[in-house]
Design an enzyme around this catalytic site. Structure first.
Site, PDB file in Angstrom:
ATOM      1  N   TYR A   1       2.112   7.721  -6.237  1.00 22.64           N
ATOM      2  CA  TYR A   1       2.655   6.373  -6.465  1.00 22.64           C
ATOM      3  C   TYR A   1       3.670   6.431  -7.594  1.00 22.64           C
ATOM      4  O   TYR A   1       3.321   6.717  -8.737  1.00 22.64           O
ATOM      5  CB  TYR A   1       1.495   5.430  -6.781  1.00 22.64           C
ATOM      6  CG  TYR A   1       1.840   3.998  -7.093  1.00 22.64           C
ATOM      7  CD1 TYR A   1       3.090   3.443  -6.840  1.00 22.64           C
ATOM      8  CD2 TYR A   1       0.869   3.151  -7.639  1.00 22.64           C
ATOM      9  CE1 TYR A   1       3.372   2.124  -7.125  1.00 22.64           C
ATOM     10  CE2 TYR A   1       1.138   1.826  -7.924  1.00 22.64           C
ATOM     11  CZ  TYR A   1       2.391   1.320  -7.673  1.00 22.64           C
ATOM     12  OH  TYR A   1       2.672   0.004  -7.964  1.00 22.64           O
TER      13      TYR A   1
ATOM     14  N   LYS B   1       3.936   6.420  -2.338  1.00 20.42           N
ATOM     15  CA  LYS B   1       4.411   5.033  -2.434  1.00 20.42           C
ATOM     16  C   LYS B   1       5.597   5.048  -3.386  1.00 20.42           C
ATOM     17  O   LYS B   1       5.451   5.355  -4.570  1.00 20.42           O
ATOM     18  CB  LYS B   1       3.307   4.112  -2.950  1.00 20.42           C
ATOM     19  CG  LYS B   1       3.773   2.672  -3.182  1.00 20.42           C
ATOM     20  CD  LYS B   1       2.660   1.810  -3.764  1.00 20.42           C
ATOM     21  CE  LYS B   1       3.154   0.395  -4.080  1.00 20.42           C
ATOM     22  NZ  LYS B   1       2.096  -0.442  -4.701  1.00 20.42           N
TER      23      LYS B   1
END
EC number: 4.3.3.7
Length: 294
Positions: free
Chosen positions: A133, A161
């Site tokens: 992320y 992400k």
């Protein structure tokens, strides 16, 4: 693999600051009913920064319990100390999550070498799939595609992400990481373009309050139907902006409360509830998005 419309779920709280598990259960049912493809529990939007580890694990575990196998649950497992991230990961490995989402270590600003070492150590502590992320606006470190590519060979690191809003990274990540590596947008405003360029899904804040429309937009974009995706997305664009009129998740919790999705819009310090000057802006954006307010 998990793809499509994924909600970065809020963690509802009572006025005394305790977690409101009754509202949490209703939220899970709401997203199942609305067709959301997966839930992220206790990520940034779920106030991971202000939930101590035991409470963090409990909220994720209860989310899994409420989901009862009907929708995948991804547990947030990020921390800025690798040892803490490993401890959290080991605990979450026992509660039935489908995957975990680990933000880059924040504040201490690791080098690319440090990021690679961190994620390898966390991944080695579990068999559960791991999603990287990258959100430099919050962490003060930007994990570049070249760094992500160094982690592709780790068997249980399955994707990233990418929340910079820089859609040019989709092409670069795909070139470096291959077609099997999952690419998730973490920026609602550029999510449609991200998917049309070859992304696999969106981990979304707005999805908390417009799940059916957001799911339809994602499905259209993933099918390559740019015109349909745009027609669904355009009425939501004001909402994407206004949900960040103050720090996330302050506005989205206020909106969810106004919709009757949660009993209380309480948020933990150091965040405070939405200031009055944002109320009208957010209500206007909700009206344009055809959201009913109670």
């Amino acid at each position: 693999m998990i793809n499509g419309s994924i909600v970065a779920l809020i963690t509802p709280m009572n006025s005394d600051g305790s977690v409101d598990f009754a509202s949490l259960e209703r939220l899970v049912e709401f997203h199942i009913d609305q067709g959301t493809d997966a839930i992220v529990a206790v990520g940034t939007t779920g106030e991971s920064a202000t939930l101590p580890m035991n409470e963090h694990v409990t909220v994720v575990a209860q989310t899994v319990k409420f989901a009862a196998g009907r929708i995948p649950v991804i547990g947030g497992n990020g921390a800025n100390a690798t040892s803490e991230a490993i401890e959290l990961t080991k605990s979450l490995s026992k509660v039935g999550v489908a995957a975990m989402l680990g933000v880059t270590p924040y504040y201490n600003k690791p080098t690319p070498k440090g990021l690679v070492a961190h994620y390898k150590a966390v991944a080695a502590s579990t068999d559960i799939p791991q999603i990287l992320y990258n959100v430099p606006g919050r962490t003060a470190v930007d994990m570049k595609p070249e760094t992500v590519a160094e982690l592709v060979g780790v068997s249980n690191i399955i994707g990233v992400k990418e929340a910079t809003g820089d859609v040019s990274r989709v092409k670069r990540l795909r070139e470096l990481c291959g077609n099997d590596f999952m690419l998730y947008s973490g920026d609602d405003a550029t999510a449609r373009e991200f998917l049309l360029l070859g992304g696999n899904g969106v981990i979304s804040v707005a999805n908390n309050i417009v799940p059916k429309a957001f799911k339809a937009m994602c499905d259209a974009a993933l099918a390559g139907n740019a015109e349909l995706a745009a027609s669904i997305d355009e009425p939501l664009r004001g909402l994407y902006t206004t949900l960040f009129c103050e720090a996330n998740p302050i506005p989205v919790k206020w909106a969810a409360h106004r919709m009757g999705l949660i009993e209380c819009g309480h948020i933990r310090l150091p965040l405070t509830e939405l200031s009055e000057q944002c109320h009208g802006l957010l209500l206007d954006a909700m009206t344009r998005a055809q959201i009913e307010v109670k």
